[in-house]
Design a protein around this motif. Structure first.
Motif, mmCIF file in Angstrom:
data_model
loop_
_atom_site.group_PDB
_atom_site.id
_atom_site.type_symbol
_atom_site.label_atom_id
_atom_site.label_comp_id
_atom_site.label_asym_id
_atom_site.label_seq_id
_atom_site.Cartn_x
_atom_site.Cartn_y
_atom_site.Cartn_z
ATOM 1 N N GLN A 238 0.811 -1.211 0.000
ATOM 2 C CA GLN A 238 0.000 0.000 0.000
ATOM 3 C C GLN A 238 0.851 1.271 0.000
ATOM 4 N N LEU A 239 1.644 1.453 1.063
ATOM 5 C CA LEU A 239 2.376 2.714 1.201
ATOM 6 C C LEU A 239 3.461 2.864 0.145
ATOM 7 N N PHE A 240 4.277 1.824 -0.053
ATOM 8 C CA PHE A 240 5.460 1.961 -0.909
ATOM 9 C C PHE A 240 5.348 1.194 -2.214
ATOM 10 N N LYS A 241 4.127 0.969 -2.681
ATOM 11 C CA LYS A 241 3.995 0.205 -3.923
ATOM 12 C C LYS A 241 4.465 1.002 -5.141
ATOM 13 N N ASP A 242 4.483 2.350 -5.036
ATOM 14 C CA ASP A 242 4.919 3.180 -6.160
ATOM 15 C C ASP A 242 6.325 3.730 -5.973
ATOM 16 N N TYR A 243 7.045 3.261 -4.946
ATOM 17 C CA TYR A 243 8.384 3.776 -4.666
ATOM 18 C C TYR A 243 9.385 2.627 -4.694
ATOM 19 N N GLU A 244 10.497 2.865 -5.352
ATOM 20 C CA GLU A 244 11.548 1.856 -5.429
ATOM 21 C C GLU A 244 12.539 1.991 -4.280
ATOM 22 N N VAL A 245 12.732 3.222 -3.799
ATOM 23 C CA VAL A 245 13.718 3.482 -2.751
ATOM 24 C C VAL A 245 13.067 3.214 -1.400
ATOM 25 N N ARG A 246 13.518 2.171 -0.709
ATOM 26 C CA ARG A 246 12.992 1.833 0.608
ATOM 27 C C ARG A 246 14.165 1.625 1.567
ATOM 28 N N GLN A 247 13.941 1.999 2.818
ATOM 29 C CA GLN A 247 14.914 1.718 3.861
ATOM 30 C C GLN A 247 14.333 0.632 4.760
ATOM 31 N N TYR A 248 15.058 -0.471 4.904
ATOM 32 C CA TYR A 248 14.536 -1.591 5.677
ATOM 33 C C TYR A 248 14.380 -1.233 7.152
ATOM 34 N N VAL A 249 15.208 -0.300 7.650
ATOM 35 C CA VAL A 249 15.064 0.126 9.050
ATOM 36 C C VAL A 249 13.710 0.786 9.252
ATOM 37 N N VAL A 250 13.302 1.653 8.303
ATOM 38 C CA VAL A 250 12.001 2.312 8.375
ATOM 39 C C VAL A 250 10.881 1.280 8.307
ATOM 40 N N GLN A 251 11.029 0.313 7.423
ATOM 41 C CA GLN A 251 10.024 -0.723 7.269
ATOM 42 C C GLN A 251 9.880 -1.551 8.552
ATOM 43 N N VAL A 252 11.007 -1.892 9.178
ATOM 44 C CA VAL A 252 10.975 -2.660 10.422
ATOM 45 C C VAL A 252 10.333 -1.843 11.539
ATOM 46 N N ILE A 253 10.699 -0.554 11.655
ATOM 47 C CA ILE A 253 10.129 0.295 12.707
ATOM 48 C C ILE A 253 8.617 0.408 12.549
ATOM 49 N N PHE A 254 8.153 0.631 11.310
ATOM 50 C CA PHE A 254 6.716 0.742 11.067
ATOM 51 C C PHE A 254 6.002 -0.559 11.434
ATOM 52 N N SER A 255 6.558 -1.698 11.006
ATOM 53 C CA SER A 255 5.914 -2.992 11.252
ATOM 54 C C SER A 255 5.917 -3.340 12.741
ATOM 55 N N VAL A 256 7.012 -3.032 13.438
ATOM 56 C CA VAL A 256 7.082 -3.311 14.879
ATOM 57 C C VAL A 256 6.077 -2.445 15.636
ATOM 58 N N THR A 257 5.973 -1.158 15.262
ATOM 59 C CA THR A 257 4.992 -0.273 15.906
ATOM 60 C C THR A 257 3.576 -0.785 15.692
ATOM 61 N N PHE A 258 3.273 -1.203 14.472
ATOM 62 C CA PHE A 258 1.946 -1.740 14.178
ATOM 63 C C PHE A 258 1.690 -3.018 14.967
ATOM 64 N N ALA A 259 2.704 -3.883 15.057
ATOM 65 C CA ALA A 259 2.544 -5.174 15.743
ATOM 66 C C ALA A 259 2.236 -4.976 17.223
ATOM 67 N N PHE A 260 3.011 -4.119 17.907
ATOM 68 C CA PHE A 260 2.788 -3.934 19.343
ATOM 69 C C PHE A 260 1.520 -3.116 19.616
ATOM 70 N N SER A 261 1.129 -2.256 18.675
ATOM 71 C CA SER A 261 -0.130 -1.528 18.826
ATOM 72 C C SER A 261 -1.306 -2.497 18.770
ATOM 73 N N CYS A 262 -1.287 -3.405 17.803
ATOM 74 C CA CYS A 262 -2.368 -4.388 17.676
ATOM 75 C C CYS A 262 -2.349 -5.386 18.829
ATOM 76 N N THR A 263 -1.152 -5.680 19.370
ATOM 77 C CA THR A 263 -1.061 -6.617 20.491
ATOM 78 C C THR A 263 -1.775 -6.064 21.722
ATOM 79 N N MET A 264 -1.763 -4.736 21.898
ATOM 80 C CA MET A 264 -2.517 -4.138 23.011
ATOM 81 C C MET A 264 -4.005 -4.419 22.864
ATOM 82 N N PHE A 265 -4.527 -4.307 21.636
ATOM 83 C CA PHE A 265 -5.933 -4.627 21.407
ATOM 84 C C PHE A 265 -6.208 -6.112 21.639
ATOM 85 N N GLU A 266 -5.239 -6.946 21.255
ATOM 86 C CA GLU A 266 -5.385 -8.385 21.490
ATOM 87 C C GLU A 266 -5.474 -8.669 22.989
#
Length: 439
Positions: free
Chosen positions: A14-42
């Motif tokens: 969704q977010l980076f489907k039109d962008y070739e330049v990605r930083q894996y650190v940014v991707q990991v930070i975003f995914s970890v934030t989403f994971a722990f946010s959803c874990t609170m709801f769980e």
């Protein structure tokens, strides 16, 4: 792990489907934030269902909150500053130093945020969970209230056929005719300019231009006899091109409105129209209750489900197990709130990202979205707590500490009311001006 994988896929698809330049650190930070946010709801769902032992749930709550606060207060702000400094060539040699300075600046304003609000507690240390989550809660509750106020108003405005303009094929044809006439005028004037330039070139006027500042002013202000004043014609072309852009946008808007009118006549359209009326009633009720809560400084002590069941049972005078059914209905209600909150926030973040991102700023914007997302979800826990029966609030209250929960609910009502009324005024003016533009 599943939440992390979903966040990773959302980032890629969704977010980076039109962008070739990605930083894996940014991707990991975003995914970890989403994971722990959803874990609170769980964990909230686990509280209602009684999954795991009480001590185990308490441990996971503490661990989850510590990690999410570490991410929101330390990791994400520092890496945002690091990414900004890395894009500035003059600061790249000392980017670690300047990144630390930016993070210290963020921490100063983040900490001063607690001064005007009744959230400070002298009992706890500077870096305690209570001190950090109280400030994160203010920002997150403000964001939630702004989005909720706008959504409560824009949702019925979007779905209800009552607010649709009456667009006919004649209106669209008339606007298209104006657009074509404007395009013909632009082509005609550009053709005249090209002919004038060609004739000037053939007469040698291009090579015999006067030099210097005054010569340039004279060449712009005057034109040879029998030739076009190219400056004035160019101004006319610019004005016509701006008009053509406006006409094109209005034509596209009319086509979209016509499609919505045709869609509203279908079964699905009628269903959403009914939902629009339902949300209109909900919006009015929510604004009314927010006003009552603010005026009388009132915060509910009982969750809405239990209170609603008690009122219904007392009114009908029937035998009913309020405690048993409030548990199951609360589970369904909280589940709906969680799913709609996550879905609504992800849709909003995607639209916001597409609106302002570019190839250079995309990584910084994703980090900002991760920061907003984490604060939004932490604040959701503060507010969802009130929708849960008393017996399920115990661990959440213990983990969050001695927070001023009543303050956050009052603050939400204030910002919600301001956001809803501002949205009503904005949509009213936009709906009122639409027929005037068409006319």
């Amino acid at each position: 792990i599943l939440f992390f994988g979903f966040g990773w896929l959302f980032f890629m698809r969704q977010l980076f489907k039109d962008y070739e330049v990605r930083q894996y650190v940014v991707q990991v930070i975003f995914s970890v934030t989403f994971a722990f946010s959803c874990t609170m709801f769980e964990l909230i769902i686990f509280e209602i269902l009684g999954v795991l032992n009480s001590s185990s749930r308490y441990f996971h709550w503490k661990m989850n909150l510590c990690i999410i606060l570490l991410i929101l207060v330390f990791m994400v702000p520092f890496y945002i500053g690091y990414s900004i400094v890395s894009n500035i060539r003059l600061l790249q040699k000392q980017r670690l130093l300047f990144s630390c300075l930016l993070w210290l600046t963020f921490m100063y304003f983040f900490w001063k945020l607690g001064d005007p609000f009744p959230i400070l507690s002298p009992k706890h240390g500077i870096l305690s969970i209570e001190q950090l989550i109280s400030r994160v809660g203010v920002i997150g509750v403000t964001l939630m209230a702004l989005l909720s106020g706008f959504g409560a108003v824009s949702c019925p405005y979007t779905y209800m056929s009552y607010f649709l303009r009456n667009v006919t094929d004649t209106d669209i044809l008339a606007l298209e005719r104006r657009l074509l006439q404007t395009m013909d005028m632009i082509i005609s004037k550009k053709k005249r300019m090209a002919i004038a330039r060609r004739s000037m070139f053939q007469k040698g006027e291009v090579h015999n231009k006067p030099f210097g500042f005054w010569g340039m002013i004279k060449s712009v202000a005057t034109s040879p006899p029998g030739s076009e004043n190219l400056t004035l014609v160019q101004q006319e072309v610019d004005a016509l091109e701006e008009l053509s852009r406006q006409l094109f946008l209005e034509t596209a808007d009319l086509y979209a409105t016509k499609e919505r009118i045709e869609y509203s006549k279908t079964f699905k359209g009628k269903y959403f129209n009914f939902l629009g009326y339902f949300f209109s009633i909900y919006c009015v009720w929510k604004i009314f209750m927010a006003t009552i809560n603010i005026v009388f400084d009132r915060v509910g002590k009982t969750d809405p489900v239990t209170r609603g069941i008690e009122i219904t049972v007392n009114y009908l005078g029937i035998q009913f197990d309020v405690k048993f059914w409030s548990q199951h209905i609360s589970f369904i209600l909280v589940g709906i709130i969680i799913v709609t909150s996550i879905r609504g926030l992800l849709i909003t973040l995607t639209k916001f990202f597409y609106a302002i991102s570019s190839s250079k700023s995309s990584n910084v914007i994703v980090l900002l979205l991760a920061q907003i997302m984490g604060m939004y979800f932490v604040s959701s826990v503060l507010l969802i707590r009130m929708s849960m029966p008393l017996q399920y609030r115990t661990i959440i209250t213990e983990v969050l500490g001695e927070l001023q929960f009543n303050f956050y609910h009052r603050w939400f009502d204030v910002i919600f009311l301001v956001s809803a009324l501002s949205s009503i005024l904005f949509l009213y003016l936009a709906h009122k001006q639409a027929p005037e533009k068409r006319g």
